[in-house]
Design an enzyme around this catalytic site. Structure first.
Site, short mmCIF file in Angstrom:
data_model
loop_
_atom_site.label_atom_id
_atom_site.label_comp_id
_atom_site.label_asym_id
_atom_site.label_seq_id
_atom_site.Cartn_x
_atom_site.Cartn_y
_atom_site.Cartn_z
CG HIS A 59 -31.52 44.54 15.40
ND1 HIS A 59 -31.58 45.06 16.67
CD2 HIS A 59 -32.04 45.48 14.59
CE1 HIS A 59 -32.12 46.27 16.63
NE2 HIS A 59 -32.41 46.57 15.38
NE ARG A 60 -30.04 36.22 16.45
CZ ARG A 60 -29.50 35.03 16.23
NH1 ARG A 60 -30.25 33.93 16.31
NH2 ARG A 60 -28.22 34.90 15.95
#
Length: 247
Positions: A222-223
């Site tokens: 999700h980064r």
């Protein structure tokens, strides 16, 4: 003012022989390596998993027709999914990236190497097929067979398990409806495939028709990747499979 997180509770230690007969065994070398890698990947990467399914009824009709006409060059799902994944990486280049260890740099790749998980007696190995975009289905199929056999017998070198852009993990030969595959760092995503399900779905007139649905699970970092991107990625995979013609 920042506060330090509370220290993690120690691992519980028990004398299991109190409850009954036990046998102590060492963790195998390969499984021990896999365990350390999975612990690192799960604890350091903010995982999110998006689930979707693909209507592969017509895809399977075309695949079986091809196999009947070409018994010496039979097609299976995994090589086609590898070709599909290459097109997805081109369409969504944020998936063909890796983060630096400190998370401050993003390395965008212009090559297409696809890993695939192999279940071996001693644990789990992920061989990598290089330059999938430049290879035919026959070439990819042959490499899958050769690397899978080597993984299960002689074992693989680190070179044969390095350089992947994304990994495919298939449990379709066993079962299941979805799962959360752990990302194979330094990749930023992994696709999980489970067994095709037969299910009645409504047609354009609302009448139930029996269709073959393929569940897909996409775990992503999700980064680097956002939820909407993940939904688009699997929808694009679905569209690719629906329209794919074997050759």
């Amino acid at each position: 003012m920042t506060t330090k997180p509370a220290p993690m509770m120690p691992w519980p230690e028990e004398d299991f022989s109190v409850y009954g007969s036990v046998e102590e065994k060492p963790v195998g070398k390969i499984q021990g390596f896999v365990a350390k890698a999975m612990e690192r990947n799960w604890s350091m990467i903010p995982h999110v998993t998006h689930n979707d399914e693909v209507d592969v009824t017509d895809f399977e009709i075309r695949r079986k027709a091809w196999n009947a006409a070409h018994p010496d060059k039979k097609r299976t799902l995994l090589p086609a999914l590898m070709k599909c994944t290459v097109d997805m990486l081109k369409q969504f280049p944020q998936y063909n990236c890796s983060l630096s260890a400190d998370g401050k740099k993003l390395f965008a790749k212009s090559y297409y190497n696809i890993g695939f998980a192999v279940d071996v007696p001693a644990g789990l190995l992920v061989p990598v097929i290089r330059d999938v975009d430049k290879k035919s289905l026959d070439d990819i199929s042959a490499e899958i067979v050769a690397l899978s056999e080597k993984a299960k017998t002689k074992g693989l070198s680190m070179q044969e398990m390095s350089g992947g852009c994304i990994t495919l993990s298939s449990l379709g030969h066993i079962g299941g409806t979805s799962f959360t595959p752990i990302i194979n760092a330094p990749e930023v995503a992994i696709v999980g495939i489970t067994r095709t399900q037969q299910r009645f779905v409504p047609d354009d007139n609302g009448n139930p028709v029996l269709r073959q649905m393929l569940p897909l699970s996409l775990s992503y970092d999700h980064r680097v990747i956002n939820g909407a991107d993940a939904a688009r990625f699997l929808r694009a995979m679905a569209d690719w499979l629906v329209s794919y013609e074997f050759s």
